[in-house]
Design an enzyme around this catalytic site. Structure first.
Site, PDB file in Angstrom:
ATOM      1  N   LYS A  25       1.086  -0.728  -0.046  1.00 19.13           N
ATOM      2  CA  LYS A  25       0.108   0.337   0.035  1.00 19.13           C
ATOM      3  C   LYS A  25       0.475   1.040   0.220  1.00 19.13           C
ATOM      4  O   LYS A  25       1.792   1.504   1.214  1.00 19.13           O
ATOM      5  CB  LYS A  25      -1.000  -0.128   1.520  1.00 19.13           C
ATOM      6  CG  LYS A  25      -1.508   1.334   1.108  1.00 19.13           C
ATOM      7  CD  LYS A  25      -2.769   0.834   2.680  1.00 19.13           C
ATOM      8  CE  LYS A  25      -2.931   1.830   3.462  1.00 19.13           C
ATOM      9  NZ  LYS A  25      -3.630   3.058   2.492  1.00 19.13           N
ATOM     10  N   THR A  28      -2.508   7.286  -0.055  1.00 15.10           N
ATOM     11  CA  THR A  28      -3.579   7.561   0.772  1.00 15.10           C
ATOM     12  C   THR A  28      -4.514   8.264   0.186  1.00 15.10           C
ATOM     13  O   THR A  28      -3.906   9.268   0.381  1.00 15.10           O
ATOM     14  CB  THR A  28      -3.362   7.183   2.378  1.00 15.10           C
ATOM     15  OG1 THR A  28      -4.414   7.406   3.184  1.00 15.10           O
ATOM     16  CG2 THR A  28      -2.595   8.775   3.631  1.00 15.10           C
ATOM     17  N   GLU A  78      -3.438   1.126  -3.678  1.00 11.16           N
ATOM     18  CA  GLU A  78      -4.337   0.494  -1.914  1.00 11.16           C
ATOM     19  C   GLU A  78      -4.172  -0.398  -1.621  1.00 11.16           C
ATOM     20  O   GLU A  78      -4.517  -1.096  -0.548  1.00 11.16           O
ATOM     21  CB  GLU A  78      -5.561   1.601  -1.523  1.00 11.16           C
ATOM     22  CG  GLU A  78      -5.599   2.077  -2.067  1.00 11.16           C
ATOM     23  CD  GLU A  78      -5.462   3.321  -0.712  1.00 11.16           C
ATOM     24  OE1 GLU A  78      -5.461   2.476   0.088  1.00 11.16           O
ATOM     25  OE2 GLU A  78      -6.063   5.012  -1.012  1.00 11.16           O
TER      26      GLU A  78
HETATM   27  C1  LIG Z   1      -8.036   7.099  10.661  1.00  7.75           C
HETATM   28  C2  LIG Z   1      -7.574   8.317   9.940  1.00  7.75           C
HETATM   29  O1  LIG Z   1      -7.777   9.171  10.841  1.00  7.75           O
HETATM   30  N1  LIG Z   1      -7.860   7.700   8.258  1.00  7.75           N
HETATM   31  C3  LIG Z   1      -7.967   7.021   8.090  1.00  7.75           C
HETATM   32  C4  LIG Z   1      -8.261   7.535   6.740  1.00  7.75           C
HETATM   33  C5  LIG Z   1      -8.072   6.750   5.822  1.00  7.75           C
HETATM   34  N2  LIG Z   1      -7.496   5.744   5.722  1.00  7.75           N
HETATM   35  C6  LIG Z   1      -6.727   4.336   4.948  1.00  7.75           C
HETATM   36  C7  LIG Z   1      -8.377   4.327   4.366  1.00  7.75           C
HETATM   37  C8  LIG Z   1      -7.593   3.761   2.678  1.00  7.75           C
HETATM   38  O2  LIG Z   1      -6.563   2.629   2.803  1.00  7.75           O
HETATM   39  C9  LIG Z   1      -6.712   4.624   2.692  1.00  7.75           C
HETATM   40  C10 LIG Z   1      -7.622   5.622   1.977  1.00  7.75           C
HETATM   41  O3  LIG Z   1      -8.598   6.461   2.507  1.00  7.75           O
HETATM   42  O4  LIG Z   1      -6.437   5.257   3.603  1.00  7.75           O
HETATM   43  C11 LIG Z   1      -6.594   5.701   7.106  1.00  7.75           C
HETATM   44  O5  LIG Z   1      -6.290   3.802   6.828  1.00  7.75           O
HETATM   45  N3  LIG Z   1      -6.737   6.395   7.949  1.00  7.75           N
END
Ligand SMILES: CC(=O)Nc1ccn([C@H]2C[C@H](O)[C@@H](CO)O2)c(=O)n1
Length: 108
Positions: A25, A28, A78
């Site tokens: 990955k 994000t 991702e």
């Molecule tokens: C935990 C937090 O504060 N925010 C996030 C936002 C996104 N992600 C991950 C989920 C997906 O893999 C990608 C796309 O948004 O990023 C995350 O782990 N935590």
């Protein structure tokens, strides 16, 4: 005079930890509130749930993307299908169209 605050921390849901550490990955996707990461800087990464530190990431790029423009290449970066990626993002950021792709590299 204005002061620029450079973020030095990022959180991920713990279910993504192994994919990040294995290099599967490499992006994000975040909303505007988390769009201020600065290319060339390094952030400490912890789990969102427990606040447990697990790695450092070098921020490579931060680019705007519309939800409707997400494609298979984003999903590949991702390590999930496009259908799953859109569902995850819809869960985290319901109704948000304006998003940002943060591309990073694991600091070894
Ligand atoms: C935990 C937090 O504060 N925010 C996030 C936002 C996104 N992600 C991950 C989920 C997906 O893999 C990608 C796309 O948004 O990023 C995350 O782990 N935590």
């Amino acid at each position: 005079m204005s002061t620029t605050i450079v973020p030095t921390e990022m959180t991920f849901f713990s279910r993504f930890e192994s994919d990040i550490l294995s290099g599967k990955k490499t992006i994000t996707i975040r909303d505007e509130a988390e769009s201020y990461y600065v290319p060339g800087t390094t952030v400490d990464v912890s789990t969102y749930e427990e606040g447990r530190w697990f790695c450092r990431l070098n921020i490579l790029t931060v680019e705007p993307i519309a939800f409707n423009d997400l494609n298979d290449f984003h999903a590949q970066q991702e390590n999930m299908t496009l259908t799953d990626l859109k569902a995850v993002i819809h869960d985290i950021y319901p109704g948000i169209e304006k998003l940002y792709v943060v591309n990073y590299a694991l600091v070894k």
